[in-house]
Design an enzyme around this catalytic site. Structure first.
Site, PDB file in Angstrom:
ATOM      1  N   ARG A  46       3.638  17.255  54.645  1.00 52.34           N
ATOM      2  CA  ARG A  46       2.376  17.763  55.052  1.00 52.34           C
ATOM      3  C   ARG A  46       2.210  19.165  53.943  1.00 52.34           C
ATOM      4  NH1 ARG A  46       2.600  21.532  58.494  1.00 52.34           N
ATOM      5  NH2 ARG A  46       3.876  20.187  60.095  1.00 52.34           N
ATOM      6  N   TYR A  98     -25.507  19.220  51.711  1.00 57.23           N
ATOM      7  CA  TYR A  98     -24.905  17.857  52.377  1.00 57.23           C
ATOM      8  C   TYR A  98     -25.081  18.078  53.755  1.00 57.23           C
ATOM      9  CZ  TYR A  98     -21.903  14.348  54.211  1.00 57.23           C
ATOM     10  OH  TYR A  98     -21.211  13.378  55.087  1.00 57.23           O
ATOM     11  N   ASP A 170     -19.786  23.915  45.488  1.00 50.53           N
ATOM     12  CA  ASP A 170     -19.554  22.498  45.802  1.00 50.53           C
ATOM     13  C   ASP A 170     -20.121  21.812  44.719  1.00 50.53           C
ATOM     14  OD1 ASP A 170     -19.521  19.844  46.713  1.00 50.53           O
ATOM     15  OD2 ASP A 170     -20.250  20.342  48.615  1.00 50.53           O
ATOM     16  N   LYS A 195     -16.153  10.995  45.700  1.00 49.00           N
ATOM     17  CA  LYS A 195     -17.363  10.636  44.892  1.00 49.00           C
ATOM     18  C   LYS A 195     -17.029  10.312  43.516  1.00 49.00           C
ATOM     19  CE  LYS A 195     -19.531  11.694  48.705  1.00 49.00           C
ATOM     20  NZ  LYS A 195     -19.059  11.126  49.817  1.00 49.00           N
TER      21      LYS A 195
END
Ligand code: P1T
Length: 379
Positions: A46, A98, A170, A195
């Site tokens: 992690r 978004y 972003d 993406k």
């Protein structure tokens, strides 16, 4: 080093034990220590994992940044950034963004006492007017999803600096191939790696890139403490995708231009949203801060009727109707009922998002076939 060379080589190195040229998938949760605290820099996956470390370094290099942080999804990356805030803090965000980002801000973090102002950010006076002494973060998405508005990053950075706030960009629609926000004054660059960066519609991931050491430390604390980290297989897939980012983006841009021009000339099309057009309201800003204009395009048919948009979406053969974007294959979408359904209809309308808007993610197929598909679907 030029971008295309960095996309292939930056951040990665042959495996020291075997010479494997591709970064191995270190599918392990933990690492053996010789004595307590005596380890090779890896304790628990992690916190650190060698596949993720190489991806993070590659991502930082592409954005000309110092530190990269990878997350399980784009939303986990956004969530980590918002965790930098305290109750009472205020955020100014673009009002065209978004739907999932809007949902996280309004349905989750508003309940924790953080206030969000949504303004049309391509008008920088609207941003300045929303600044208060509590403004701590300015959230830019450019070009915006789905209306392809372009926000002036350098101007937003000047407002953020004056307000004592951090600026986030972003950069999902642009990728570092088209735009490098840290060089324009942003403090953080954020990605849905799902993406263009991964590029093959086969994984979901996110990232944040920063220059500042202290900011990096704070973000990596939350990355580890909250645990929204990706697995090594997904990191490998993004690393593989990055190696062709420049080649894919070049073709996305070429095909994007052809599709945008075809739609603009089509008698049944009312309006095309694409920042490469000289008459796009923010074209000058796009030409200043972007190296090309990308493969995301939205359009509205004449009559502005949702049923006509739905009929067209049903007829597409190559532009598959699906959420997401940025893969090698072309996709189509209906933001009002799909990606942006979580934004209330009234807010969508205020931002200029029509219920009949169609969004296209133009892939890297042969452009002639894409134009033929558009022609048969629009009629
Ligand atoms: O889906 P995820 O990897 O968690 O990323 C969220 C996200 C963040 N920012 C932008 C600009 C995005 O477009 C997205 C995800 N967007 C879609 C799924 C979409 O179809 O628009």
């Amino acid at each position: 080093m030029k971008f295309g060379t960095k996309a292939i080589h930056a951040g990665v190195h042959p495996d020291p034990t075997t010479g494997a040229i591709m970064t191995p998938i270190y599918q392990t949760s933990t690492y053996v220590q010789r004595s307590p605290g005596d380890h090779k820099g890896f304790e628990y996956s992690r916190t650190h994992n060698p596949t993720r470390s190489q991806l993070q370094d590659a991502l930082a290099a592409l954005d000309n940044g110092k530190h990269g942080l990878a997350f399980a999804t784009g939303m986990a990356a956004i969530d980590c950034i918002v965790k930098l805030l305290q109750p009472g803090d205020e955020v100014i965000s673009t009002n065209d963004l978004y739907g999932g980002s809007y949902r996280l801000f309004t349905k989750v973090y508003q309940n924790y006492g953080i206030k969000f102002h949504f303004v049309p950010m391509h008008d920088m006076t609207a941003v300045e007017a929303a600044v208060t002494e509590r403004t701590k973060l300015i959230w830019v998405e450019t070009p915006t999803n789905p209306l392809l508005n372009v926000i002036d990053i350098a101007a937003a950075s000047a407002v953020a600096k004056k307000a004592g706030a951090l600026l986030v960009v972003d950069n999902t629609f642009s990728t570092p191939y088209l735009q490098t926000p840290l060089e324009l004054g942003a403090d953080m660059v954020m990605y849905s790696l799902t993406k263009y960066m991964a590029g093959h519609s086969d994984t979901v991931m996110g990232a944040v890139i920063v220059n500042d050491d202290e900011l990096h430390q704070r973000l990596s604390f939350y990355q580890n403490a909250c645990g929204g980290t990706p697995g090594p297989q997904d990191c490998f897939l993004v690393l593989r995708g990055l190696k062709t980012l420049h080649v894919r983006m070049q073709r996305h841009c070429e095909n994007g231009r052809k599709v945008a021009e075809f739609l603009k000339a089509h008698p049944k099309v009312e309006k095309v949203y694409w920042p490469g057009f000289e008459d796009h309201p923010n074209h000058a800003v796009a030409a200043k801060q972007m190296r090309d204009f990308g493969g995301m395009i939205s359009f509205v048919l004449k009559g502005d009727r949702q049923e006509d948009a739905v009929a067209t979406l049903e007829k597409f053969q190559l532009f598959s109707l699906a959420e997401s974007l940025g893969g090698v294959e072309s996709l189509s979408g209906h933001p009002a009922t799909m990606t942006h359904a979580s934004i209330p209809a009234e807010e969508r309308r205020k931002a200029g998002l029509s219920d009949s808007l169609i969004r296209l993610s133009v892939g890297i197929e042969d452009a002639d076939d894409l134009l033929e598909d558009l022609q048969q679907a629009i009629g």
